[in-house]
Design a protein around this motif. Sequence first.
Motif, PDB file in Angstrom:
ATOM      1  N   LEU A   1     -10.536   9.598   0.804  1.00  0.00           N
ATOM      2  CA  LEU A   1     -10.953   8.333   0.206  1.00  0.00           C
ATOM      3  C   LEU A   1     -11.052   7.229   1.247  1.00  0.00           C
ATOM      4  O   LEU A   1     -11.980   6.418   1.221  1.00  0.00           O
ATOM      5  N   VAL A   2     -10.096   7.174   2.166  1.00  0.00           N
ATOM      6  CA  VAL A   2     -10.129   6.189   3.247  1.00  0.00           C
ATOM      7  C   VAL A   2     -10.023   6.935   4.566  1.00  0.00           C
ATOM      8  O   VAL A   2      -9.359   7.971   4.656  1.00  0.00           O
ATOM      9  N   PRO A   3     -10.656   6.409   5.611  1.00  0.00           N
ATOM     10  CA  PRO A   3     -10.580   7.108   6.900  1.00  0.00           C
ATOM     11  C   PRO A   3      -9.188   6.947   7.509  1.00  0.00           C
ATOM     12  O   PRO A   3      -8.527   5.936   7.361  1.00  0.00           O
ATOM     13  N   GLY A   4      -8.732   7.955   8.188  1.00  0.00           N
ATOM     14  CA  GLY A   4      -7.433   7.906   8.878  1.00  0.00           C
ATOM     15  C   GLY A   4      -6.285   8.155   7.927  1.00  0.00           C
ATOM     16  O   GLY A   4      -6.402   8.047   6.714  1.00  0.00           O
ATOM     17  N   THR A   5      -5.156   8.494   8.497  1.00  0.00           N
ATOM     18  CA  THR A   5      -3.979   8.771   7.686  1.00  0.00           C
ATOM     19  C   THR A   5      -2.816   7.856   8.040  1.00  0.00           C
ATOM     20  O   THR A   5      -1.728   8.008   7.503  1.00  0.00           O
ATOM     21  N   ALA A   6      -3.023   6.891   8.925  1.00  0.00           N
ATOM     22  CA  ALA A   6      -1.941   5.989   9.342  1.00  0.00           C
ATOM     23  C   ALA A   6      -1.661   4.979   8.237  1.00  0.00           C
ATOM     24  O   ALA A   6      -2.566   4.527   7.531  1.00  0.00           O
ATOM     25  N   LEU A   7      -0.398   4.636   8.079  1.00  0.00           N
ATOM     26  CA  LEU A   7      -0.017   3.635   7.105  1.00  0.00           C
ATOM     27  C   LEU A   7      -0.461   2.253   7.570  1.00  0.00           C
ATOM     28  O   LEU A   7      -0.467   1.966   8.761  1.00  0.00           O
ATOM     29  N   PRO A   8      -0.804   1.382   6.655  1.00  0.00           N
ATOM     30  CA  PRO A   8      -1.144   0.016   7.047  1.00  0.00           C
ATOM     31  C   PRO A   8       0.112  -0.724   7.504  1.00  0.00           C
ATOM     32  O   PRO A   8       1.231  -0.248   7.284  1.00  0.00           O
ATOM     33  N   PRO A   9      -0.063  -1.891   8.107  1.00  0.00           N
ATOM     34  CA  PRO A   9       1.115  -2.666   8.532  1.00  0.00           C
ATOM     35  C   PRO A   9       2.025  -2.986   7.336  1.00  0.00           C
ATOM     36  O   PRO A   9       1.581  -3.049   6.191  1.00  0.00           O
ATOM     37  N   THR A  10       3.285  -3.216   7.605  1.00  0.00           N
ATOM     38  CA  THR A  10       4.277  -3.453   6.556  1.00  0.00           C
ATOM     39  C   THR A  10       3.918  -4.669   5.713  1.00  0.00           C
ATOM     40  O   THR A  10       4.105  -4.665   4.494  1.00  0.00           O
ATOM     41  N   TRP A  11       3.382  -5.703   6.335  1.00  0.00           N
ATOM     42  CA  TRP A  11       3.063  -6.925   5.583  1.00  0.00           C
ATOM     43  C   TRP A  11       1.999  -6.649   4.517  1.00  0.00           C
ATOM     44  O   TRP A  11       2.023  -7.267   3.455  1.00  0.00           O
ATOM     45  N   VAL A  12       1.098  -5.709   4.763  1.00  0.00           N
ATOM     46  CA  VAL A  12       0.078  -5.364   3.776  1.00  0.00           C
ATOM     47  C   VAL A  12       0.739  -4.715   2.549  1.00  0.00           C
ATOM     48  O   VAL A  12       0.402  -5.043   1.403  1.00  0.00           O
ATOM     49  N   LEU A  13       1.687  -3.818   2.802  1.00  0.00           N
ATOM     50  CA  LEU A  13       2.384  -3.178   1.696  1.00  0.00           C
ATOM     51  C   LEU A  13       3.177  -4.190   0.871  1.00  0.00           C
ATOM     52  O   LEU A  13       3.207  -4.122  -0.361  1.00  0.00           O
ATOM     53  N   VAL A  14       3.804  -5.163   1.548  1.00  0.00           N
ATOM     54  CA  VAL A  14       4.572  -6.189   0.857  1.00  0.00           C
ATOM     55  C   VAL A  14       3.646  -7.059   0.002  1.00  0.00           C
ATOM     56  O   VAL A  14       3.951  -7.374  -1.157  1.00  0.00           O
ATOM     57  N   VAL A  15       2.505  -7.447   0.545  1.00  0.00           N
ATOM     58  CA  VAL A  15       1.548  -8.274  -0.204  1.00  0.00           C
ATOM     59  C   VAL A  15       1.015  -7.510  -1.409  1.00  0.00           C
ATOM     60  O   VAL A  15       0.920  -8.062  -2.518  1.00  0.00           O
ATOM     61  N   VAL A  16       0.685  -6.243  -1.228  1.00  0.00           N
ATOM     62  CA  VAL A  16       0.182  -5.435  -2.344  1.00  0.00           C
ATOM     63  C   VAL A  16       1.248  -5.313  -3.432  1.00  0.00           C
ATOM     64  O   VAL A  16       0.959  -5.449  -4.629  1.00  0.00           O
ATOM     65  N   ALA A  17       2.498  -5.093  -3.049  1.00  0.00           N
ATOM     66  CA  ALA A  17       3.577  -4.991  -4.026  1.00  0.00           C
ATOM     67  C   ALA A  17       3.786  -6.316  -4.751  1.00  0.00           C
ATOM     68  O   ALA A  17       3.978  -6.340  -5.977  1.00  0.00           O
ATOM     69  N   ALA A  18       3.733  -7.431  -4.025  1.00  0.00           N
ATOM     70  CA  ALA A  18       3.911  -8.745  -4.655  1.00  0.00           C
ATOM     71  C   ALA A  18       2.785  -9.037  -5.635  1.00  0.00           C
ATOM     72  O   ALA A  18       3.032  -9.538  -6.743  1.00  0.00           O
ATOM     73  N   VAL A  19       1.565  -8.728  -5.251  1.00  0.00           N
ATOM     74  CA  VAL A  19       0.427  -8.946  -6.145  1.00  0.00           C
ATOM     75  C   VAL A  19       0.560  -8.064  -7.384  1.00  0.00           C
ATOM     76  O   VAL A  19       0.289  -8.505  -8.510  1.00  0.00           O
ATOM     77  N   ALA A  20       1.014  -6.837  -7.211  1.00  0.00           N
ATOM     78  CA  ALA A  20       1.195  -5.941  -8.357  1.00  0.00           C
ATOM     79  C   ALA A  20       2.260  -6.472  -9.310  1.00  0.00           C
ATOM     80  O   ALA A  20       2.090  -6.428 -10.535  1.00  0.00           O
ATOM     81  N   VAL A  21       3.343  -7.004  -8.779  1.00  0.00           N
ATOM     82  CA  VAL A  21       4.401  -7.563  -9.632  1.00  0.00           C
ATOM     83  C   VAL A  21       3.892  -8.783 -10.384  1.00  0.00           C
ATOM     84  O   VAL A  21       4.129  -8.939 -11.589  1.00  0.00           O
ATOM     85  N   VAL A  22       3.168  -9.666  -9.696  1.00  0.00           N
ATOM     86  CA  VAL A  22       2.623 -10.862 -10.354  1.00  0.00           C
ATOM     87  C   VAL A  22       1.639 -10.464 -11.449  1.00  0.00           C
ATOM     88  O   VAL A  22       1.675 -10.997 -12.565  1.00  0.00           O
ATOM     89  N   LEU A  23       0.772  -9.510 -11.161  1.00  0.00           N
ATOM     90  CA  LEU A  23      -0.172  -9.043 -12.184  1.00  0.00           C
ATOM     91  C   LEU A  23       0.556  -8.416 -13.367  1.00  0.00           C
ATOM     92  O   LEU A  23       0.180  -8.636 -14.522  1.00  0.00           O
ATOM     93  N   ALA A  24       1.594  -7.649 -13.097  1.00  0.00           N
ATOM     94  CA  ALA A  24       2.354  -7.031 -14.185  1.00  0.00           C
ATOM     95  C   ALA A  24       3.016  -8.098 -15.053  1.00  0.00           C
ATOM     96  O   ALA A  24       2.999  -8.007 -16.285  1.00  0.00           O
ATOM     97  N   LEU A  25       3.581  -9.125 -14.441  1.00  0.00           N
ATOM     98  CA  LEU A  25       4.204 -10.204 -15.206  1.00  0.00           C
ATOM     99  C   LEU A  25       3.166 -10.979 -16.022  1.00  0.00           C
ATOM    100  O   LEU A  25       3.426 -11.346 -17.173  1.00  0.00           O
TER     101      LEU A  25
END
Length: 179
Positions: free
Chosen positions: A37-61
């Motif tokens: 689905l996406v090129p490469g198998t490396a994880l994105p930087p940690t800040w991207v994961l934190v932002v995605v998690a925060a956005v998911a929590v805000v959307l869930a609320l």
Amino acid sequence: MNRVLLGLVGLVLLLGGGGALAVHFGVVPGVDRDTPLVPGTALPPTWVLVVVAAVAVVLALLCLRWLFGQIPRREVAEWRWSEEAGDTRVTTAAVTEPFSEEVAAYPGVRKVEAELTGPHTAPNLALVVRAHGDADLRGIRRRIDDEGLPRLRQALEVRELPATVEFRLASSRTATRPR
């Protein structure tokens, strides 16, 4: 607006899910189902994961807030009298419940919802009367005006009690349908 937004979100989700299924089963020409689905198998930087998690929590609320907003609720007002002997408090629901039960016992009435609004010195009454399709609506209204409202005015100790009555009819059991 609410239904349109829900419809659009539902349509986008259906199209996305249908597209994913079509790719999975190899129905879409020019798309290899084994391609990542996406090129490469490396994880994105940690800040991207934190932002995605925060956005998911805000959307869930926000979704939970919207969901709880869909639950119908009745405003429960409280009237308060202060006298030398002390304070008296009563909810408007406690006042309208006996009145609703009385009107619901009238012939042809299935259910009654009553709501008092305004201050206790000048209340307004809103009624929703669910009646059978063959009920005598004029008779029901006459009984409300002649019997129910005078007793409610007396109980509330008010001279005037403006009332609006909305009738909602249910289909009659004996009604015939045109063929």
